[in-house]
Design a protein around this motif. Structure first.
Motif, mmCIF file in Angstrom:
data_model
loop_
_atom_site.group_PDB
_atom_site.id
_atom_site.type_symbol
_atom_site.label_atom_id
_atom_site.label_comp_id
_atom_site.label_asym_id
_atom_site.label_seq_id
_atom_site.Cartn_x
_atom_site.Cartn_y
_atom_site.Cartn_z
ATOM 1 N N TRP A 254 0.540 -0.954 -0.013
ATOM 2 C CA TRP A 254 -0.032 0.029 -0.366
ATOM 3 C C TRP A 254 0.574 1.151 0.148
ATOM 4 C CZ3 TRP A 254 -5.197 -0.383 -1.111
ATOM 5 C CH2 TRP A 254 -5.712 -1.047 -0.624
ATOM 6 N N SER B 182 -3.639 -5.994 9.755
ATOM 7 C CA SER B 182 -3.573 -5.366 10.040
ATOM 8 C C SER B 182 -3.119 -4.899 8.446
ATOM 9 C CB SER B 182 -3.540 -5.034 11.254
ATOM 10 O OG SER B 182 -4.144 -3.381 11.340
ATOM 11 N N GLY C 219 -3.991 -4.497 4.893
ATOM 12 C CA GLY C 219 -5.290 -4.963 4.665
ATOM 13 C C GLY C 219 -6.524 -6.255 4.659
ATOM 14 N N PRO D 138 -9.548 -6.035 7.864
ATOM 15 C CA PRO D 138 -9.384 -5.307 8.179
ATOM 16 C C PRO D 138 -10.862 -3.810 7.259
ATOM 17 C CG PRO D 138 -9.708 -6.732 5.882
ATOM 18 C CD PRO D 138 -9.957 -6.790 6.777
ATOM 19 N N ARG E 57 -11.035 -0.780 8.128
ATOM 20 C CA ARG E 57 -11.187 0.949 7.660
ATOM 21 C C ARG E 57 -9.467 1.681 6.909
ATOM 22 N NH1 ARG E 57 -13.107 5.160 10.546
ATOM 23 N NH2 ARG E 57 -12.218 6.656 10.773
ATOM 24 N N MET E 58 -9.647 2.309 6.381
ATOM 25 C CA MET E 58 -8.778 3.000 5.550
ATOM 26 C C MET E 58 -8.139 4.073 6.439
ATOM 27 S SD MET E 58 -7.077 0.539 3.443
ATOM 28 C CE MET E 58 -6.225 1.762 2.661
ATOM 29 N N PRO F 272 -3.954 0.629 5.484
ATOM 30 C CA PRO F 272 -5.382 -0.232 6.265
ATOM 31 C C PRO F 272 -5.015 0.110 7.565
ATOM 32 C CG PRO F 272 -3.802 -1.499 4.618
ATOM 33 C CD PRO F 272 -3.433 -0.045 5.152
ATOM 34 N N TRP G 211 -13.914 -5.614 2.107
ATOM 35 C CA TRP G 211 -12.432 -4.958 2.184
ATOM 36 C C TRP G 211 -11.651 -6.139 0.984
ATOM 37 C CZ3 TRP G 211 -14.595 -7.254 6.964
ATOM 38 C CH2 TRP G 211 -14.401 -8.659 6.709
ATOM 39 N N ARG H 240 -10.858 -4.105 -2.022
ATOM 40 C CA ARG H 240 -9.890 -2.900 -2.045
ATOM 41 C C ARG H 240 -8.283 -3.867 -1.938
ATOM 42 N NH1 ARG H 240 -12.789 -0.896 3.374
ATOM 43 N NH2 ARG H 240 -10.856 -2.364 4.025
#
Length: 471
Positions: free
Chosen positions: A143, A182, A185, A422, A424-425, A431, A459, A462
């Motif tokens: 990421w 975590s 993601g 996972p 939330r961003m 992530p 998720w 993503r």
């Protein structure tokens, strides 16, 4: 293709829509495309992997019985042995000679139909929350390559997140499945103590084998495949009431969820990490579960210190170094610390952990059914920081690493199942996971909860910018 579930990909192989050779060829292509940027896989034998994939295709064509994950490529973590492959524990001080035997979980993976594809990076010998070592270098987060994918299963997580493979083998001794999940993601389930057979219960029964996945159905079905009890071992988790795969989509009872947002060790918790736990809390409340703040009883400082300073260091002393002087400075310091402890110190540390576990575990089912926390107290840190801190001052404050393990390590000590989701961003595009900790041997409950929110959080759809998947 690699963003599909392993369950679905294996179905496509069995029905003839796809071959194991085609899938392995795609894994090799994806690794060639993206692994130079992230360094997830530190050893590969592509010719052997292609031969094994072709053999899987031949078995299917001949009508030979196949496992549930027939033809799926799977990297093995560098801390786990595979017969005929090197197993260096990520250290310059350990030989890369082929290992004579495979760990039990490797046999389970092969029996399930997986085709082995390379070895994923880990920190040296395992006791580090990032995936960096002087032998193989730094593994980077797909990421954001300036950030860590956490550890110690960071190579596994990076390979899945980047779309090299759909799932990867991982291990967890203090959060080493959940933290990388975590940070990248993904879904990371730490099974219960004794659920997945292992010849030696490392770190006083705290290390467990598992996988990192994108789809909860993969998490459940793979656990079914690798978790059958082994009568030759000293103990095993009780059989679940139904296959774990059957928990996916099952409408279970409404549960009491205890919400813990403050780190038990008192380290500061990043607001993004708090928000991830609160996001999951709201989703579970919407499904009818009760969520209430709790302050659970957890281990004393003396017990935690005994685990970290006596038990883990003692196990590090057993790592088969040919030349321990080539180990990382923090590993040398920990091994030297182990020499200063007596057998009595070890027995006292273990006794304190088991004694405190009794009162801690009693809270599940009495005060709440599942505990919900942030997975980490920090977002993924910059690469290089945590390892440099450890090598500079092994017994220093090391705030970042302490934030990373703040919510995960105690479940290893108690042996409970725990899963990172996972949900939330962050504002910075990283992530952030939330963790559910279940009652002893309660993986089924965690799988049901995870499956119930998978579509809500989306998720599986993503993917990071660094990705090797075609189409």
């Amino acid at each position: 293709m690699m963003h599909e579930s392993a369950v679905e990909l294996s179905r496509r192989i069995r029905t003839g829509e796809l071959t194991a050779t085609e899938l392995m060829t795609e894994a090799i292509r994806a690794a060639d495309a993206v692994d130079p940027q992230i360094n997830a896989l530190i050893w590969r034998d592509d010719e052997a992997s292609l031969r094994d994939a072709a053999a899987a295709d031949a078995e299917l064509a001949a009508g030979i019985g196949v496992g549930p994950f027939h033809g799926i490529p799977l990297p093995i973590k560098e801390l786990t042995w595979v017969a005929g492959q090197p197993g260096t524990f990520g250290s310059r001080g350990v030989s890369d000679a082929p290992r004579p035997v495979s760990d039990l979980v490797v046999d389970r993976f092969r029996d399930a139909g997986f085709v082995l594809f390379g070895r994923s990076n880990s920190p040296e010998a395992g006791p580090m929350s990032v995936t960096e070592n002087s032998r193989f270098g730094v593994t980077r987060n797909p990421w954001n390559v300036d950030r860590s994918p956490a550890g110690s299963s960071g190579g596994a997580a990076a390979a899945v997140a980047a779309g090299i493979v759909p799932v990867a083998h991982a291990t967890d001794g203090g959060g080493s499945i959940r933290m990388p999940a975590s940070a990248t993601g993904l879904v990371g389930l730490k099974p219960s103590r004794g659920r997945v057979p292992a010849r030696v219960p490392m770190w006083e029964h705290s290390i467990v084998e598992g996988v990192i996945t994108r789809h909860i159905e993969d998490t459940a079905a793979i656990l079914d495949a690798i978790s059958a009890p082994d009568p030759t071992l000293p103990y095993a988790a009780p059989r679940p009431p139904r296959p774990f795969a059957d928990e996916v989509g099952l409408d279970g009872p409404r549960l009491r969820i205890g919400l813990l947002l403050d780190a038990p060790s008192g380290v500061p918790v990043d607001p993004e990490c708090r928000a991830a736990a609160e996001d999951l809390a709201r989703a579970l409340e919407h499904l009818g579960h009760t969520v209430e703040p709790v302050r659970p009883l957890l281990h004393s400082w003396e017990a935690v210190l005994g685990f970290v300073d006596v038990i883990i260091n003692s196990w590090l002393w057993t790592t088969p170094y040919e030349d321990a002087e080539l180990a990382e400075p923090y590993i040398r310091a920990r091994r030297e610390r182990a020499r200063a402890h007596t057998g009595g110190d070890y027995a006292l540390a273990a006794m304190r952990l088991y004694s405190e576990n009794v009162d801690i575990l009693a809270q599940w089912g009495r005060d709440f059914d599942v505990l919900l926390t942030p997975t980490m107290a920090t977002t993924p840190p910059p690469v290089g920081v945590v390892l440099a801190e450890a090598n500079a001052a092994f017994d220093g404050p090391r705030l970042t690493e302490n934030q990373m393990i703040a919510f995960t390590a105690f479940a290893n000590i108690t042996g409970q199942p725990a899963i990172s989701l996972p949900v939330r961003m962050s504002a910075a595009g990283l992530p952030v996971g939330a963790q559910l900790i279940g009652r002893p041997f309660g993986e089924g409950e965690l799988i049901r909860l995870a499956a119930s929110v998978q579509e809500h959080f989306g998720w599986t759809r993503r993917h990071p910018a660094v990705a090797g998947v075609a189409g």
